[in-house]
Design a protein around this motif. Structure first.
Motif, PDB file in Angstrom:
ATOM      1  N   UNK A 157       0.826  -1.207   0.000  1.00 26.64           N
ATOM      2  CA  UNK A 157       0.000   0.000   0.000  1.00 26.64           C
ATOM      3  C   UNK A 157       0.862   1.259   0.000  1.00 26.64           C
ATOM      4  N   UNK A 158       1.973   1.206   0.752  1.00 24.93           N
ATOM      5  CA  UNK A 158       2.877   2.356   0.778  1.00 24.93           C
ATOM      6  C   UNK A 158       3.482   2.634  -0.581  1.00 24.93           C
ATOM      7  N   UNK A 159       3.850   1.587  -1.305  1.00 25.29           N
ATOM      8  CA  UNK A 159       4.400   1.772  -2.654  1.00 25.29           C
ATOM      9  C   UNK A 159       3.373   2.423  -3.575  1.00 25.29           C
ATOM     10  N   UNK A 160       2.113   1.997  -3.458  1.00 28.14           N
ATOM     11  CA  UNK A 160       1.066   2.601  -4.291  1.00 28.14           C
ATOM     12  C   UNK A 160       0.931   4.096  -4.025  1.00 28.14           C
ATOM     13  N   UNK A 161       1.037   4.488  -2.760  1.00 30.49           N
ATOM     14  CA  UNK A 161       0.910   5.900  -2.415  1.00 30.49           C
ATOM     15  C   UNK A 161       2.116   6.693  -2.892  1.00 30.49           C
ATOM     16  N   UNK A 162       3.307   6.150  -2.695  1.00 31.19           N
ATOM     17  CA  UNK A 162       4.527   6.875  -3.060  1.00 31.19           C
ATOM     18  C   UNK A 162       4.677   6.977  -4.566  1.00 31.19           C
ATOM     19  N   UNK A 163       4.404   5.866  -5.278  1.00 36.32           N
ATOM     20  CA  UNK A 163       4.592   5.848  -6.734  1.00 36.32           C
ATOM     21  C   UNK A 163       3.337   6.256  -7.500  1.00 36.32           C
ATOM     22  N   UNK A 164       2.220   6.468  -6.754  1.00 37.75           N
ATOM     23  CA  UNK A 164       0.946   6.853  -7.377  1.00 37.75           C
ATOM     24  C   UNK A 164       0.565   5.858  -8.470  1.00 37.75           C
ATOM     25  N   UNK A 165       0.512   4.583  -8.075  1.00 35.92           N
ATOM     26  CA  UNK A 165       0.267   3.506  -9.039  1.00 35.92           C
ATOM     27  C   UNK A 165      -1.164   2.982  -8.985  1.00 35.92           C
ATOM     28  N   UNK A 166      -2.071   3.728  -8.393  1.00 41.01           N
ATOM     29  CA  UNK A 166      -3.501   3.411  -8.446  1.00 41.01           C
ATOM     30  C   UNK A 166      -3.814   2.005  -7.927  1.00 41.01           C
ATOM     31  N   UNK A 167      -3.129   1.589  -6.876  1.00 41.76           N
ATOM     32  CA  UNK A 167      -3.449   0.326  -6.237  1.00 41.76           C
ATOM     33  C   UNK A 167      -2.881  -0.917  -6.884  1.00 41.76           C
ATOM     34  N   UNK A 168      -1.968  -0.762  -7.839  1.00 43.01           N
ATOM     35  CA  UNK A 168      -1.460  -1.948  -8.548  1.00 43.01           C
ATOM     36  C   UNK A 168      -0.654  -2.859  -7.623  1.00 43.01           C
ATOM     37  N   UNK A 169       0.142  -2.288  -6.733  1.00 42.22           N
ATOM     38  CA  UNK A 169       0.909  -3.115  -5.794  1.00 42.22           C
ATOM     39  C   UNK A 169      -0.028  -3.808  -4.801  1.00 42.22           C
ATOM     40  N   UNK A 170      -1.060  -3.103  -4.372  1.00 42.20           N
ATOM     41  CA  UNK A 170      -2.032  -3.696  -3.461  1.00 42.20           C
ATOM     42  C   UNK A 170      -2.789  -4.844  -4.100  1.00 42.20           C
ATOM     43  N   UNK A 171      -3.081  -4.732  -5.391  1.00 42.33           N
ATOM     44  CA  UNK A 171      -3.783  -5.813  -6.073  1.00 42.33           C
ATOM     45  C   UNK A 171      -2.862  -7.004  -6.331  1.00 42.33           C
ATOM     46  N   UNK A 172      -1.580  -6.741  -6.515  1.00 43.14           N
ATOM     47  CA  UNK A 172      -0.625  -7.819  -6.752  1.00 43.14           C
ATOM     48  C   UNK A 172      -0.276  -8.555  -5.464  1.00 43.14           C
ATOM     49  N   UNK A 173      -0.347  -7.862  -4.330  1.00 42.07           N
ATOM     50  CA  UNK A 173       0.132  -8.437  -3.073  1.00 42.07           C
ATOM     51  C   UNK A 173      -0.548  -9.758  -2.686  1.00 42.07           C
TER      52      UNK A 173
END
Length: 269
Positions: free
Chosen positions: A62-78
């Motif tokens: 979730x932190x990566x999504x916020x920092x990189x502004x990736x629209x939840x892609x890391x959260x969906x992959x996790x």
């Protein structure tokens, strides 16, 4: 810092996750230490995740999504990462094992690899009829170095009685193996319990499994199948496995009574 140049993103969901962290980090011209600071973790942990040597937590994703502004892609992959199979079965597990702060394991058929003597390990591995038997045995003995290092993990082992009664043809090899188990009574970082036949059906009818507690990154559960392995790093699955392990410990003999049972089996040989 861990070397990221050898990572193959197609190797596993964990490797792909790590490569994406690295790609976005480099795109924003941040160092691993910079990203770690923003995620409230060490730069070393970022490097380990980028090289698929640690499992990320959902907070990290979730932190990566916020920092990189990736629209939840890391959260969906996790969730996929948290339920993955190890990239190449067992080799990568050894690296996780060496970094664990605590290990809890239930062994249903054979003794735990970290506790095996060389002769016992050879007898167990001979059944697989692997061409490089000497290499396999040497690798298992090498794994055991973590037991005596400065960061040796706390280890709790529950052995099914069947694992103690299933013996190699060489009685001397089993004598030495049982004596090693008894010697661990004096190791402050080792607890061994035996789950006796009298306890009835064990809480883990699925077989052996191991819980690894990590000082950085997500804790996870490891289990093996036929020629494969499974890792579960999702917190709910880890919690469920930990509860099952607590049931096994509760049903097992006390460490003292377990030692007495092992000693009696030694006398029978």
């Amino acid at each position: 810092m861990p070397n990221t140049t050898d990572l193959d993103p197609s190797k596993s969901p964990l490797a792909f996750f790590g490569s994406e962290v690295r790609r976005h980090r480099e795109k924003t011209e941040m160092t691993q230490k910079d990203l770690g600071g923003k995620l409230y973790c060490s730069g070393a942990l970022v490097g380990y995740i980028e090289t698929a040597k640690r499992f990320p937590t959902d907070e990290f994703a979730d932190g990566c999504d916020k920092i990189f502004e990736t629209d939840g892609s890391f959260g969906r992959l996790w969730p996929l990462v948290a339920r993955l199979a190890l990239p190449s079965w067992f080799r990568e597990y050894v690296e996780f094992e060496a970094a664990a702060t605590a290990i809890r394991t239930y062994q249903a058929q054979t003794l735990y690899g970290l506790l095996q003597t060389e002769d016992y390990a050879r007898a167990v591995m001979r059944t697989s009829r692997h061409r490089d038997l000497d290499g396999l045995v040497a690798a298992r003995m090498e794994r055991q170095h973590i037991l005596t290092g400065p960061k040796a993990p706390d280890i709790w082992v529950v052995l099914d009685e069947a694992a103690l009664r299933r013996r190699p043809a060489d009685n001397e090899a089993m004598r030495a193996q049982l004596q090693r188990l008894l010697d661990y009574r004096f190791d402050p970082k080792m607890v061994i319990q035996v789950l006796p036949f009298s306890a009835g059906f064990p809480a883990s009818l699925d077989g052996s499994f191991t819980l690894l507690d990590m000082d950085e990154g997500a804790d996870f559960v490891y289990s093996e199948g036929v020629g494969s392995a499974q890792v579960m790093a999702h917190p709910d699955e880890f919690k469920q496995a930990a509860f099952r392990y607590d049931l096994l410990r509760a049903a097992a003999l006390s460490p003292g009574d377990s030692a007495e049972l092992i000693a009696s089996l030694l006398e029978e040989l």
